[in-house]
Design a protein around this motif. Structure first.
Motif, mmCIF file in Angstrom:
data_model
loop_
_atom_site.group_PDB
_atom_site.id
_atom_site.type_symbol
_atom_site.label_atom_id
_atom_site.label_comp_id
_atom_site.label_asym_id
_atom_site.label_seq_id
_atom_site.Cartn_x
_atom_site.Cartn_y
_atom_site.Cartn_z
ATOM 1 N N ASP A 3 29.957 -4.989 75.625
ATOM 2 C CA ASP A 3 30.375 -5.050 77.040
ATOM 3 C C ASP A 3 30.434 -3.664 77.673
ATOM 4 O OD1 ASP A 3 30.596 -7.720 76.740
ATOM 5 O OD2 ASP A 3 32.754 -7.671 76.270
ATOM 6 N N ILE A 4 30.751 -2.668 76.829
ATOM 7 C CA ILE A 4 30.980 -1.310 77.360
ATOM 8 C C ILE A 4 29.671 -0.583 77.696
ATOM 9 C CG2 ILE A 4 30.978 -0.027 75.161
ATOM 10 C CD1 ILE A 4 33.789 0.373 77.630
ATOM 11 N N PHE A 5 28.555 -1.033 77.098
ATOM 12 C CA PHE A 5 27.288 -0.286 77.200
ATOM 13 C C PHE A 5 26.903 0.047 78.648
ATOM 14 C CE2 PHE A 5 22.609 -0.414 77.732
ATOM 15 C CZ PHE A 5 22.311 0.771 77.099
ATOM 16 N N LEU A 6 26.772 -0.994 79.467
ATOM 17 C CA LEU A 6 26.277 -0.758 80.835
ATOM 18 C C LEU A 6 27.221 0.127 81.639
ATOM 19 C CD1 LEU A 6 24.614 -4.105 81.968
ATOM 20 C CD2 LEU A 6 23.539 -1.894 81.548
ATOM 21 N N SER A 7 28.542 -0.146 81.503
ATOM 22 C CA SER A 7 29.489 0.659 82.297
ATOM 23 C C SER A 7 29.507 2.111 81.806
ATOM 24 C CB SER A 7 30.899 0.050 82.269
ATOM 25 O OG SER A 7 31.393 0.066 80.959
ATOM 26 N N ALA A 8 29.361 2.326 80.492
ATOM 27 C CA ALA A 8 29.345 3.702 79.953
ATOM 28 C C ALA A 8 28.119 4.447 80.465
ATOM 29 C CB ALA A 8 29.349 3.666 78.421
ATOM 30 N N THR B 164 28.256 7.641 83.136
ATOM 31 C CA THR B 164 27.715 8.944 82.744
ATOM 32 C C THR B 164 26.581 9.358 83.681
ATOM 33 O OG1 THR B 164 28.336 8.611 80.461
ATOM 34 C CG2 THR B 164 26.605 10.226 80.851
ATOM 35 N N VAL B 165 25.658 8.431 83.942
ATOM 36 C CA VAL B 165 24.520 8.757 84.813
ATOM 37 C C VAL B 165 25.009 9.084 86.229
ATOM 38 C CG1 VAL B 165 22.395 7.838 85.861
ATOM 39 C CG2 VAL B 165 22.843 7.471 83.436
ATOM 40 N N LYS B 166 26.031 8.323 86.673
ATOM 41 C CA LYS B 166 26.601 8.579 88.012
ATOM 42 C C LYS B 166 27.161 10.004 88.082
ATOM 43 C CE LYS B 166 30.705 7.265 89.227
ATOM 44 N NZ LYS B 166 31.885 6.392 89.310
ATOM 45 N N THR B 167 27.901 10.380 87.045
ATOM 46 C CA THR B 167 28.484 11.732 87.030
ATOM 47 C C THR B 167 27.389 12.800 87.007
ATOM 48 O OG1 THR B 167 30.251 10.797 85.698
ATOM 49 C CG2 THR B 167 30.221 13.169 85.861
ATOM 50 N N ILE B 168 26.329 12.530 86.222
ATOM 51 C CA ILE B 168 25.225 13.499 86.135
ATOM 52 C C ILE B 168 24.606 13.728 87.514
ATOM 53 C CG2 ILE B 168 22.821 13.754 85.303
ATOM 54 C CD1 ILE B 168 23.899 12.450 82.647
ATOM 55 N N PHE B 169 24.293 12.641 88.207
ATOM 56 C CA PHE B 169 23.646 12.790 89.518
ATOM 57 C C PHE B 169 24.595 13.373 90.563
ATOM 58 C CE2 PHE B 169 20.405 10.120 87.589
ATOM 59 C CZ PHE B 169 19.260 10.758 88.038
ATOM 60 N N SER C 109 35.084 4.626 79.338
ATOM 61 C CA SER C 109 33.789 4.001 79.681
ATOM 62 C C SER C 109 32.734 5.039 80.014
ATOM 63 C CB SER C 109 33.954 3.069 80.885
ATOM 64 O OG SER C 109 34.790 2.035 80.556
ATOM 65 N N THR C 110 32.539 5.966 79.100
ATOM 66 C CA THR C 110 31.465 6.947 79.284
ATOM 67 C C THR C 110 30.756 7.129 77.947
ATOM 68 O OG1 THR C 110 32.867 8.816 78.693
ATOM 69 C CG2 THR C 110 32.753 8.272 81.045
ATOM 70 N N ILE C 111 29.561 7.663 77.993
ATOM 71 C CA ILE C 111 28.796 7.827 76.742
ATOM 72 C C ILE C 111 29.516 8.794 75.803
ATOM 73 C CG2 ILE C 111 26.619 8.677 75.752
ATOM 74 C CD1 ILE C 111 25.199 7.623 78.255
ATOM 75 N N GLY C 112 29.992 9.912 76.363
ATOM 76 C CA GLY C 112 30.671 10.919 75.545
ATOM 77 C C GLY C 112 31.908 10.338 74.867
ATOM 78 N N ALA C 113 32.712 9.579 75.611
ATOM 79 C CA ALA C 113 33.931 8.987 75.054
ATOM 80 C C ALA C 113 33.590 7.987 73.948
ATOM 81 C CB ALA C 113 34.731 8.296 76.164
#
Lengths: 218, 236
Positions: free
Chosen positions: A20-25, A29-34, A171-175
């Motif tokens: 469940d966490i995949f898409l939100s993570a 992360t991508v949102k923060t990057i952009f 809910s982030t890739i790093g976390a």
């Protein structure tokens, strides 16, 4: 500790994608990057243009960006974690790393605009607006493409690193990578790493195509 | 008429131009002849308003439409042949009209069929013809030329001179051409200013007594004048 087999990594990869966490993570992360890229891009462009117009700004910014580039990323991460609200740290860290790369590319691109073409435009009394759109922007395009591609690639690395230290939002890739680290789940860390690499390559590929489409044959 | 009055130019501590007076008349081709590196290009750039003189005045350039042909074509590499021509045309001309004007002049310079080619796809001679088309497309009142044929071989140089004359005869704008080639100056111009070595001064003003058509090496007068200029002014 045993290094996981490719099969174990594959299983972990599939289970992460199905979770469940995949898409939100990925989204967070991508949102923060952009977002952080945009925050760095606007002042980099503004200061790049200013440094072309005011030589003193070029000299000062050349020094500042050289210093900023040589500060260890981990030092910026630790200071940001201590001094700033945790939710802001990835943005601020990314800004400090990405801004000098973007600024340098933009400033160098503007400096290297062919003076002979500018002189030609002046001899034909071409309006400034047209000189900007028809000479400056096309001259800047390869520098901008290189700057955007390298700084977005850098952003992926930095943001994920910063997220590892940011425990507020799980809910982030790093976390997620940090969670797998606590569980000593190397397969999970590798699977997330593969996901980051794929995402980074996809963004780079899209940018490459975007710039190729607008590129000119010369 | 465009007048240069007592033009001086100093770069750091080097005097390049030392009190130049000249007149460029409408309907006339004027050549500025002088040894290499004497400051001819600097003088042309001052006249065209690209650089400021240290002292002196340029009169009559206000509101004049100008064209410039440089030593190299100076084409925008990211634009096609037509787009390079459109670049110098006024924005208020309708797009289809613009395209028509560009295609017409490309035909005149022998570049029909190359409308969508980029400069990198054109040869040196073709690029220089495109640069010439760009200079003539703007209907300039005064056209500046800075040794535009020096990188072309003898055959192409002859073709370019013929092309220049045919384009010029249509409207006869004032032309100022800088050259170190006596032959070229005599072939093209009605008036020749000869400059000295640096710091450049006008050492002689010559009216070309031969009209277009009779300017040829086969003409004894042409040959005599050519030798006179070389021996009396350039080799002394």
């Amino acid at each position: 500790m045993i290094f996981p087999s490719p099969y174990e990594v594959l299983l972990s990869f599939v289970s992460i994608i199905r979770s469940d966490i995949f898409l939100s993570a990925v989204f967070n992360t991508v949102k923060t990057i952009f977002l952080s890229f945009a925050i760095a891009f606007i002042p980099a462009l503004a200061l790049g243009i200013l440094s072309k117009l005011v030589p003193v700004v070029y000299i000062v910014m050349d020094g500042i960006s050289a210093i900023a580039r040589s500060i260890p990323t981990v030092a910026i991460i630790l200071m940001a974690l201590l001094l700033l609200p945790v939710s802001l740290t990835p943005l601020v860290i990314c800004f400090f790393v990405v801004f000098p790369v973007l600024y340098t590319n933009i400033a160098e691109g503007l400096v290297s605009v062919d003076g002979r073409l500018l002189e030609m435009a002046k001899s034909y009394r071409i309006k400034k607006r047209k000189i900007i759109t028809d000479i400056y922007i096309p001259s800047l395009r390869p520098f901008l493409a290189a700057g955007i591609r390298s700084s977005l690639g850098l952003s992926f690395k930095i943001i994920v690193t910063a997220e590892v230290f940011n425990f507020v939002n799980s809910s982030t890739i790093g976390a997620q990578m940090y969670m797998h680290k606590i569980q000593i789940d190397i397969a999970g860390i590798i699977a997330w790493t593969i996901i980051v690499v794929i995402l980074s390559l996809l963004v780079d590929f899209a940018l490459k195509k975007l710039f190729e489409r607008s590129e000119i044959r010369w | 008429m465009v007048k240069l009055i007592d033009i001086h130019k100093r770069y750091q501590s080097v005097d390049v131009l030392d009190g130049i007076d000249m007149e460029f008349e409408e309907g006339m081709i004027t050549a500025i002849l002088g040894p290499s590196g004497c400051g001819k290009t600097t003088l042309l750039s001052i006249t065209a308003g690209l650089i400021e003189p240290t002292r002196g005045e340029v009169l009559g350039m206000e509101s004049k439409k100008t064209g410039f042909i440089f030593q190299e074509p100076r084409l925008l590499p990211w634009k096609t042949a037509v787009q390079n021509l459109e670049f110098v045309l006024p924005d208020n001309i309708e797009k289809t009209v613009k395209k028509q004007i560009c295609c017409d002049i490309l035909k005149q310079v022998g570049l029909s069929g190359f409308e969508k080619h980029y400069p990198s796809q054109l040869s040196g001679g073709m690029s220089q013809r495109l640069a010439m088309a760009r200079a003539f497309i703007v209907d300039s009142d005064i056209l500046f030329m800075d040794e535009p044929f020096q990188f072309l071989d003898l055959k192409r140089r002859g073709q370019m001179i013929e092309l220049l004359i045919s384009l010029w005869l249509k409207r006869k704008p004032a032309v100022v051409i800088v050259t170190h080639d006596v032959h070229e100056a005599l072939l093209l111009s009605d008036k020749i200013y000869i400059l000295s070595d640096k710091p450049a001064k006008v050492i002689k003003e010559i009216r070309n007594p031969m009209p277009f058509g009779s300017r040829s090496v086969k003409n004894a007068e042409f040959y005599k004048l050519e030798q006179e200029i070389i021996n009396d002014y350039l080799l002394r």
